[in-house]
Design an enzyme around this catalytic site. Structure first.
Site, PDB file in Angstrom:
ATOM      1  N   ASP A  33       0.850  -1.197   0.000  1.00 58.91           N
ATOM      2  CA  ASP A  33       0.000   0.000   0.000  1.00 58.91           C
ATOM      3  C   ASP A  33       0.884   1.246   0.000  1.00 58.91           C
ATOM      4  O   ASP A  33       1.478   1.590   1.017  1.00 58.91           O
ATOM      5  CB  ASP A  33      -0.884  -0.059   1.259  1.00 58.91           C
ATOM      6  CG  ASP A  33      -1.622   1.252   1.495  1.00 58.91           C
ATOM      7  OD1 ASP A  33      -1.799   2.020   0.535  1.00 58.91           O
ATOM      8  OD2 ASP A  33      -2.029   1.493   2.651  1.00 58.91           O
ATOM      9  N   ASP A  37      -3.842   4.050   2.570  1.00 57.23           N
ATOM     10  CA  ASP A  37      -5.278   3.864   2.832  1.00 57.23           C
ATOM     11  C   ASP A  37      -5.597   2.454   3.335  1.00 57.23           C
ATOM     12  O   ASP A  37      -6.759   2.083   3.490  1.00 57.23           O
ATOM     13  CB  ASP A  37      -6.119   4.210   1.586  1.00 57.23           C
ATOM     14  CG  ASP A  37      -5.833   3.282   0.408  1.00 57.23           C
ATOM     15  OD1 ASP A  37      -4.933   2.420   0.539  1.00 57.23           O
ATOM     16  OD2 ASP A  37      -6.498   3.415  -0.641  1.00 57.23           O
ATOM     17  N   ASP A  41      -1.871  -1.204  -3.835  1.00 55.72           N
ATOM     18  CA  ASP A  41      -2.185  -0.487  -5.074  1.00 55.72           C
ATOM     19  C   ASP A  41      -1.122  -0.712  -6.154  1.00 55.72           C
ATOM     20  O   ASP A  41      -0.102  -1.353  -5.904  1.00 55.72           O
ATOM     21  CB  ASP A  41      -2.370   1.011  -4.784  1.00 55.72           C
ATOM     22  CG  ASP A  41      -1.306   1.519  -3.830  1.00 55.72           C
ATOM     23  OD1 ASP A  41      -0.131   1.234  -4.086  1.00 55.72           O
ATOM     24  OD2 ASP A  41      -1.652   2.160  -2.803  1.00 55.72           O
ATOM     25  N   ASP A 110      -5.775 -10.250 -15.340  1.00 54.80           N
ATOM     26  CA  ASP A 110      -6.814 -11.254 -15.121  1.00 54.80           C
ATOM     27  C   ASP A 110      -8.009 -10.922 -16.013  1.00 54.80           C
ATOM     28  O   ASP A 110      -8.467  -9.782 -16.030  1.00 54.80           O
ATOM     29  CB  ASP A 110      -7.245 -11.180 -13.643  1.00 54.80           C
ATOM     30  CG  ASP A 110      -7.459 -12.541 -13.035  1.00 54.80           C
ATOM     31  OD1 ASP A 110      -8.250 -13.309 -13.611  1.00 54.80           O
ATOM     32  OD2 ASP A 110      -6.850 -12.835 -11.991  1.00 54.80           O
ATOM     33  N   ASP A 212     -10.109 -16.225 -16.107  1.00 48.60           N
ATOM     34  CA  ASP A 212     -10.851 -16.664 -14.928  1.00 48.60           C
ATOM     35  C   ASP A 212     -12.063 -17.541 -15.267  1.00 48.60           C
ATOM     36  O   ASP A 212     -12.800 -17.240 -16.219  1.00 48.60           O
ATOM     37  CB  ASP A 212     -11.348 -15.394 -14.209  1.00 48.60           C
ATOM     38  CG  ASP A 212     -12.018 -15.684 -12.885  1.00 48.60           C
ATOM     39  OD1 ASP A 212     -11.306 -16.069 -11.952  1.00 48.60           O
ATOM     40  OD2 ASP A 212     -13.252 -15.525 -12.792  1.00 48.60           O
ATOM     41  N   GLU A 269      -7.855 -20.711 -16.371  1.00 47.40           N
ATOM     42  CA  GLU A 269      -8.251 -21.351 -15.114  1.00 47.40           C
ATOM     43  C   GLU A 269      -9.339 -22.335 -15.505  1.00 47.40           C
ATOM     44  O   GLU A 269     -10.449 -21.936 -15.838  1.00 47.40           O
ATOM     45  CB  GLU A 269      -8.804 -20.339 -14.104  1.00 47.40           C
ATOM     46  CG  GLU A 269      -9.003 -20.987 -12.741  1.00 47.40           C
ATOM     47  CD  GLU A 269     -10.022 -20.286 -11.838  1.00 47.40           C
ATOM     48  OE1 GLU A 269      -9.941 -20.474 -10.628  1.00 47.40           O
ATOM     49  OE2 GLU A 269     -10.910 -19.584 -12.345  1.00 47.40           O
ATOM     50  N   HIS A 342      -4.686 -17.238  -4.922  1.00 55.17           N
ATOM     51  CA  HIS A 342      -5.543 -16.432  -4.048  1.00 55.17           C
ATOM     52  C   HIS A 342      -6.841 -17.161  -3.660  1.00 55.17           C
ATOM     53  O   HIS A 342      -7.655 -16.597  -2.939  1.00 55.17           O
ATOM     54  CB  HIS A 342      -5.884 -15.124  -4.756  1.00 55.17           C
ATOM     55  CG  HIS A 342      -6.683 -15.358  -5.996  1.00 55.17           C
ATOM     56  ND1 HIS A 342      -6.157 -15.992  -7.107  1.00 55.17           N
ATOM     57  CD2 HIS A 342      -7.968 -15.111  -6.291  1.00 55.17           C
ATOM     58  CE1 HIS A 342      -7.090 -16.103  -8.015  1.00 55.17           C
ATOM     59  NE2 HIS A 342      -8.203 -15.570  -7.559  1.00 55.17           N
ATOM     60  N   ASP A 343      -7.035 -18.391  -4.164  1.00 62.14           N
ATOM     61  CA  ASP A 343      -8.224 -19.170  -3.789  1.00 62.14           C
ATOM     62  C   ASP A 343      -7.863 -20.346  -2.886  1.00 62.14           C
ATOM     63  O   ASP A 343      -8.738 -21.097  -2.457  1.00 62.14           O
ATOM     64  CB  ASP A 343      -8.913 -19.749  -5.036  1.00 62.14           C
ATOM     65  CG  ASP A 343      -9.510 -18.678  -5.922  1.00 62.14           C
ATOM     66  OD1 ASP A 343      -9.861 -17.609  -5.409  1.00 62.14           O
ATOM     67  OD2 ASP A 343      -9.624 -18.922  -7.141  1.00 62.14           O
TER      68      ASP A 343
HETATM   69  O1  TEU Z   1     -12.354 -18.942  -9.225  1.00 61.20           O
HETATM   70  C1  TEU Z   1     -13.149 -19.879  -9.892  1.00 61.20           C
HETATM   71  C2  TEU Z   1     -13.458 -21.066  -9.139  1.00 61.20           C
HETATM   72  O2  TEU Z   1     -14.472 -21.653  -9.306  1.00 61.20           O
HETATM   73  C3  TEU Z   1     -12.475 -21.541  -8.166  1.00 61.20           C
HETATM   74  O3  TEU Z   1     -13.038 -21.374  -6.916  1.00 61.20           O
HETATM   75  C4  TEU Z   1     -12.152 -22.963  -8.455  1.00 61.20           C
HETATM   76  O4  TEU Z   1     -13.315 -23.727  -8.495  1.00 61.20           O
HETATM   77  C5  TEU Z   1     -11.269 -23.512  -7.403  1.00 61.20           C
HETATM   78  O5  TEU Z   1     -10.136 -22.722  -7.297  1.00 61.20           O
HETATM   79  C6  TEU Z   1     -10.850 -24.920  -7.747  1.00 61.20           C
HETATM   80  O6  TEU Z   1     -10.382 -25.499  -6.597  1.00 61.20           O
HETATM   81  C7  TEU Z   1     -12.190 -17.735  -9.851  1.00 61.20           C
HETATM   82  C8  TEU Z   1     -11.290 -16.818  -9.065  1.00 61.20           C
HETATM   83  O7  TEU Z   1     -10.006 -17.374  -8.991  1.00 61.20           O
HETATM   84  C9  TEU Z   1     -11.898 -16.534  -7.735  1.00 61.20           C
HETATM   85  O8  TEU Z   1     -11.091 -15.752  -6.916  1.00 61.20           O
HETATM   86  C10 TEU Z   1     -13.210 -15.836  -7.974  1.00 61.20           C
HETATM   87  O9  TEU Z   1     -13.883 -15.666  -6.759  1.00 61.20           O
HETATM   88  C11 TEU Z   1     -14.104 -16.625  -8.933  1.00 61.20           C
HETATM   89  O10 TEU Z   1     -13.409 -17.085 -10.079  1.00 61.20           O
HETATM   90  C12 TEU Z   1     -15.197 -15.728  -9.446  1.00 61.20           C
HETATM   91  O11 TEU Z   1     -14.665 -14.808 -10.345  1.00 61.20           O
END
Ligand code: TEU
Length: 571
Positions: A33, A37, A41, A110, A212, A269, A342-343
Site C-alpha cells: 500500500d 489507505d 495499489d 486477469d 478466470d 483457469e 488467491h483461492d
Molecule cells: O475462481 C473460480 C473457481 O471456481 C475456483 O473457486 C475454483 O473452483 C477452485 O479454485 C478450484 O479449486 C475464480 C477466481 O479465482 C476466484 O477468486 C473468484 O472468486 C471466482 O473465479 C469468481 O470470479
C-alpha cells in the site's frame, strides 16, 4: 508406475517464450500500500519491482485491478477498461508496465468474462429496461410456480437465481455471488464486445491474460434440475455449467478472435476438465497456451468448494495425482504449475502435515517439489518467504464471501460452530489474501499507515521479507537459487524443455526426472521419517546442509529435498 509418453511430442518440443517464464502472482489489494489507505495499489507494485527482480521472476500476473464494487475483490468488474480508484489510475498501470519492462519483467492481467458486476452499465440497463438489447447480455428467466427456475446452487452458496426487483416471477442467473451476474455467451454481440475489449488490452502492451472461470461459460440450455447434493436441497451449479458440451465452439472462437492474433500468453483457469480433453484445451490447436490443473491442489477436500468434506490424504496420494497430472499434460501440451493462489490456503499449512516442519525446511521442500515440474511455474506472493495460514476465532474476522458461505453451510450440514470454524481456518481464501509481510513491524511494513483492509496473519516477526532477503539460507534465497538453476544455468534446457519421468521411490518420497541434454533428478521426502533413495550424482540443490550417504544409498532426512545431476561429472 506406468507412464504413457508421447515421444514424438517431446522430441519436437517447441520453444515458446511463455514456457520459459517464471511467473509471480500478485493480489494487488494485499501486496503493498503506497498511499496509506490500508489497501495495496498499483504504485505499490511498481515500488517493489526491485524485490521481484532480485528474486528473479520474469512475469507478473496481477489479479483484477479494474473498476469494481469489490464484493469479490475485483472479480466483479463494473468497467473492463477502467481502473479501480483505490488501486490507482491507468497512468499508474502504464508506468508499471514500462518500469517492469526495463527490468525484463512482463505483465499479464486477469480476464474475468464469465460474469461481470451487477454494477456494470450493461447489467444496469438490462435491469431497468427489459426491452434493451443488453437484457440478452445476461441470463434472465421466469420462475416456476413461485420458485426459482431450477435447483442449482451457486459456488458461493444459495440459489444461482436472484429475483429481479419490480418484475414478478423474474430471476437473473449467477454462478458466483449474486453481485456477479453471468454474461450470456450465447449472444454473439456480447461475445464481440468481449473480444474487442481483450484486443484493446493486448494492444496496450500487456503480455497476455490469466483467464478466470472460463470453463463455466457454457450452460446446459435445458436449465433443468439436477440431483440434490446437500442439506440445502440444492445441486451444485457445476453439474450443468462447468465444461459442458458446446463450450468448444465458444473457446475456439475466443482464441481465434483474440489470443491467436497476438504474440501473447493465455493461461486458462480450467477446473473440471478431464484429462482426456486436455488436447482440446492445450494441444496443438488448443484454446490456451496452458491451463491450471486443480486435481492435486484440492487433495485435502473432496470437492474444491465444499470445505467440510475433508480428506485424510497421504503423500502417496499426492504423488499419484501429481504424476497423473504431469503425464497427461505432457501428452497434450503445456501446464501452469502452482502451489498456491488467491483461492487456496497456504501450501506450508496444507501439504506439510507435521507442524514441526511448517518452517523453512518444509517451504523449501515444497518449492523444490513444484518448481522443477514440466510447465511454467507460478509463485504466489508470500510463498517465497514461507507465509502460513492464520488461526481466526470468529467468522467476523473474514472478508472472503466463500469463507462466510462455507461457515454457514458447514453448520447446515450438521457440524458445530467450532468444527465450522476449523474447516474455514484450514481452507479460507483469506489465508493467502492477508497483507504481505515486508518486515517485522506492527503492520508488517505493508502500509504507510497503520490501517490494513484485512487483519494480518500475525507471524511477521518470524516470517518477513526484510529478514529473508539478506539471509543466504532463507526461503527467499532458495527460491532465487531455484530460478537461477531453471532459467540461467547449464541445466536450463533440461529443466524447461526436458522430458518428465516419474521415479520409483518409497511411498513418502516424490521423485522425478527431467531429461534434456542433461538429466536431473528431484527427490522430496514428504514425511517426518528418514527415507532411503537410490541416486548417484552431484547435488545441485539441497534444503539441508548435507545429504547423508550410507552403503551406496542416500538418506533423506525429514522433509529433505534435493536436486541431483544424474550420473555425476561425466554425464
Ligand atoms: O475462481 C473460480 C473457481 O471456481 C475456483 O473457486 C475454483 O473452483 C477452485 O479454485 C478450484 O479449486 C475464480 C477466481 O479465482 C476466484 O477468486 C473468484 O472468486 C471466482 O473465479 C469468481 O470470479
Amino acid at each position: 508406475m506406468e507412464t504413457v509418453l508421447n515421444k514424438e511430442k517431446i522430441l519436437s518440443e517447441e520453444q515458446s517464450f511463455w514456457k520459459e517464464e517464471v511467473v509471480y502472482q500478485i493480489y494487488p489489494k494485499s501486496f503493498y500500500d503506497s498511499d496509506g489507505d490500508g489497501i495495496g495499489d498499483i504504485k505499490g507494485i511498481t515500488q517493489k519491482l526491485d524485490y521481484l527482480s532480485n528474486l528473479g521472476v520474469t512475469m507478473l500476473w496481477i489479479c483484477p485491478i479494474f473498476t469494481s464494487p469489490m464484493v469479490d475483490n475485483g472479480y466483479d468488474i463494473a468497467d473492463y477498461k477502467g481502473i479501480q480508484v483505490e488501486f490507482g489510475t491507468m497512468e499508474d498501470l502504464t508506468e508499471l508496465i514500462e518500469a517492469a519492462k526495463i527490468k525484463g519483467i512482463k505483465l499479464i492481467l486477469d480476464l474475468v468474462v464469465n460474469h461481470s458486476s451487477d454494477e456494470h452499465a450493461w447489467f444496469q440497463t438490462a435491469l431497468t429496461d427489459s426491452n434493451s438489447p443488453y437484457r440478452d447480455y445476461y441470463i434472465f428467466k421466469s420462475g416456476e410456480a413461485g420458485n426459482p427456475p431450477n435447483n442449482w446452487r451457486s459456488i458461493f452458496g444459495g440459489s444461482v437465481w436472484e429475483p429481479v426487483q419490480n418484475e414478478e416471477n423474474m430471476y437473473y442467473f449467477h454462478t458466483f455471488d449474486k453481485k456477479q451476474p453471468d454474461l450470456n455467451w450465447e449472444n454473439p454481440e456480447l461475445r464481440q464486445e468481449i473480444y474487442e475489449m481483450i484486443n484493446w488490452w493486448l494492444e496496450k502492451g500487456i503480455a497476455g491474460f490469466r483467464i478466470d472461470s472460463i470453463t463455466f461459460i457454457k450452460k446446459d440450455q435445458d436449465y433443468g434440475n439436477a440431483p440434490i447434493d446437500g442439506n440445502d436441497g440444492l445441486s451444485s451449479v457445476k453439474h450443468k455449467t462447468r465444461n459442458r458440451p458446446g463450450i468448444e465452439t465458444f473457446l475456439a472462437e475466443l482464441n481465434r478472435e483474440t489470443f491467436q492474433k497476438y504474440e501473447c500468453v493465455s493461461v486458462g483457469e480450467a477446473p473440471g476438465v478431464p484429462y482426456d480433453q486436455y488436447d482440446q484445451y492445450i494441444g496443438e490447436d488448443g484454446y490456451f497456451n496452458m491451463i491450471f490443473d486443480f486435481h492435486y491442489a484440492d487433495i485435502d477436500v473432496e470437492n474444491g468448494s465444499e470445505w467440510f468434506r475433508r480428506t485424510n490424504w497421504e503423500p502417496q496420494d499426492l504423488k499419484e495425482l501429481l504424476f497423473k497430472s504431469q503425464t497427461a499434460i505432457q501428452n497434450s501440451g503445456w501446464g501452469a504449475n502452482f502451489l498456491e493462489n488467491h483461492d487456496q490456503p497456504r501450501s506450508l499449512s496444507k501439504y506439510i502435515t507435521d507442524e514441526t516442519y511448517q518452517n523453512e525446511i518444509g517451504a523449501k521442500a515444497l518449492g523444490t517439489l513444484f518448481f522443477f515440474l514440466r510447465g511454467t511455474p507460478f509463485i504466489y506472493q508470500g510463498q517465497e518467504i514461507g507465509m502460513k495460514n492464520f488461526q481466526r476465532e470468529s467468522i467476523e474476522d473474514f472478508n472472503d464471501v466463500s469463507s462466510i458461505d462455507n461457515y454457514h453451510r458447514s453448520i447446515m450440514e450438521g457440524f458445530s460452530e467450532e468444527e465450522a470454524m476449523n474447516f474455514v481456518n484450514h481452507r479460507s481464501r483469506d489465508n493467502t489474501r492477508t497483507p504481505f509481510q515486508w518486515d517485522a513491524s506492527e503492520n508488517a511494513g505493508f502500509s504507510k499507515s497503520n490501517k490494513t483492509w484485512l487483519k494480518l496473519t500475525g507471524d511477521q516477526i518470524e516470517v518477513n521479507a526484510a529478514d529473508q532477503v539478506q539471509r543466504p539460507e532463507s526461503i527467499y534465497s532458495y527460491y532465487q537459487q531455484m530460478i537461477q538453476l531453471r532459467n540461467r544455468s547449464v541445466y536450463r534446457n533440461a529443466l524447461i524443455y526436458g522430458q518428465f519421468t516419474p521415479l520409483e521411490t518409497a511411498d513418502a518420497v516424490i521423485g522425478y526426472e527431467r531429461s534434456g541434454e542433461k538429466t536431473l533428478q528431484i527427490f522430496v521426502n514428504l514425511s517426518n521419517q528418514e527415507q532411503i533413495i537410490e541416486a548417484v550424482g552431484e547435488v545441485l540443490l539441497n534444503n539441508y546442509p548435507e545429504l547423508t550417504e550410507q552403503n551406496h544409498a542416500k538418506i533423506l532426512k525429514p522433509y529433505q529435498a534435493v536436486v541431483i545431476r544424474k550420473g555425476g561429472n561425466h554425464d
